[in-house]
Design a protein around this motif. Structure first.
Motif, short mmCIF file in Angstrom:
data_model
loop_
_atom_site.label_atom_id
_atom_site.label_comp_id
_atom_site.label_asym_id
_atom_site.label_seq_id
_atom_site.Cartn_x
_atom_site.Cartn_y
_atom_site.Cartn_z
N ILE A 46 -0.67 3.77 7.67
CA ILE A 46 -1.42 3.57 6.43
C ILE A 46 -2.49 4.65 6.40
CG2 ILE A 46 -3.13 2.01 5.34
CD1 ILE A 46 -0.34 0.96 4.94
N GLU B 173 2.31 1.66 -3.45
CA GLU B 173 1.26 2.13 -4.37
C GLU B 173 0.98 3.62 -4.16
OE1 GLU B 173 -1.02 -2.16 -4.90
OE2 GLU B 173 -1.96 -0.63 -3.68
N GLU B 174 0.93 4.04 -2.89
CA GLU B 174 0.72 5.47 -2.61
C GLU B 174 1.86 6.28 -3.22
OE1 GLU B 174 0.13 6.61 1.60
OE2 GLU B 174 0.98 8.56 1.08
N TYR C 130 0.85 -1.21 0.00
CA TYR C 130 0.00 0.00 0.00
C TYR C 130 0.88 1.25 0.00
CZ TYR C 130 -4.11 -2.84 0.95
OH TYR C 130 -5.12 -3.74 0.86
N LEU D 141 -10.60 -0.86 4.89
CA LEU D 141 -10.29 -1.17 3.48
C LEU D 141 -11.30 -2.16 2.89
CD1 LEU D 141 -6.41 -1.38 3.73
CD2 LEU D 141 -7.71 0.27 2.39
#
Ligand code: G1P
Length: 311
Positions: free
Chosen positions: A132, A41-42, A38, A268
């Motif tokens: 996150i 990806e960010e 994650y 999520l």
């Protein structure tokens, strides 16, 4: 352009033992992906091309995850199931990874300093993988936009209850430009609530000038007996650099502990087309059971008070 990011991933994950005895905390699953995916990806969604991952012992599976795996790929291809690893393969084809070892656990500042030789005279992004951030705009993209616009360093912040400030780096405000944008006057790592300059806590996203490495060269020992990144940013500030804070849009989860990971998983899942309906149905059924349970407890209390029920 800001294209390089440092991800300090050397921590032992003690808040998550025994799960993290042999599995790095960065590899614990959030739905169907390891948490660090994650973060990457960010980064990619925020224009980052190169990730410098500072690791330690027992972290080599992170490298394996962001690498090709021909045996598995052939196996899935033969069964027309390539989509199962399509996401991570896209990352492998898009981004570069550099892995460095933090030789001693001397703190976050020391982990960042370990990456100094991979960075030129440029601004860098820093992602703390315990944090996150779930939301519609990638958090790092929000910071990068401000850094480029204002030609400054930027840290992400969030309001926390004052009795929790000693878990964070906390900022003092020089000037407020908009509801979410501040110029910083000072930064204090893990202050006592009575000494905290505000309740605006730093969360794990930063855009910093390369001069941060000069500040870290001092290897100043700070809170908890560690070299703190917050102290090095304070040194940058005192040297005359502009440091801004941005109250980010999005929900932040500290996934370095079981409850945080559980909450992030639920959030999520509720946003995921494949899982949302089932998870919402399940949570609703739990809610109903909880109400029934609460009803029973209330009845029990009532009967005790009236003397009709004795243990
Ligand atoms: C680190 C930083 C701290 C920041 C926090 C956010 O602390 O040192 O300034 O507020 O991350 O998650 P740690 O959680 O590693 O103790």
């Amino acid at each position: 352009m800001i294209t390089k990011a440092i991800i300090p991933a050397g921590g032992l994950g003690t808040r998550f033992l025994p799960a993290t005895k042999t599995t790095p905390k960065e590899m614990l699953p959030l739905l169907d992906k390891p948490a660090i995916q994650y973060i990457v990806e960010e980064g990619i969604q925020s224009s980052i091309k190169t990730f410098i991952v500072v690791t330690g012992k027992n972290k080599s599976v992170i490298e394996d995850h962001f690498d090709t795996y021909p045996e598995l790929e052939n196996f899935l291809h033969a069964r027309k199931k390539d989509d199962l690893i399509e996401g991570v393969n896209r990352i492998i084809n898009t981004a570069n990874f550099i892995y460095l070892r933090q030789r001693e656990p001397l703190g976050l500042g020391h982990a960042i300093w370990t990456a100094r030789h991979t960075i030129g005279k440029e601004h860098i992004a820093v992602f703390l993988p315990d944090d996150i951030i779930v939301g519609s705009t990638p958090c790092m993209a929000q910071l990068i936009q401000i850094a480029l616009q204002e030609k400054c360093n930027v840290v992400a912040v969030q309001e926390v209850p004052i009795d929790q400030v000693q878990n964070y780096g906390v900022i003092g405000i020089r000037k407020q430009f908009s509801p979410n944008l501040f110029q910083i006057k000072e930064l204090v790592e893990k202050p006592h609530p009575t000494d905290a300059p505000s309740n605006l806590a730093i969360i794990g996203r930063y855009v910093l000038s390369h001069n941060i490495f000069n500040a870290l060269d001092e290897m100043k020992i700070g809170a908890g007996g560690e070299v703190q990144l917050t102290d090095a940013i304070q040194t940058l500030l005192l040297s005359g650099e502009k440091v801004f804070a941005y109250k980010i849009q999005g929900t932040r989860y500290d996934i370095g502990n079981p409850l945080g990971l559980l909450k992030a998983n639920i959030d999520l899942a509720m946003r995921h087309p494949k899982y949302a309906n089932d998870v919402i149905d399940y949570l609703t059924s739990l809610d109903r059971e909880l109400l029934i349970m609460q009803g029973k407890v209330a009845m029990l209390k009532k009967s005790r008070i009236s003397g009709a029920f004795k243990i």
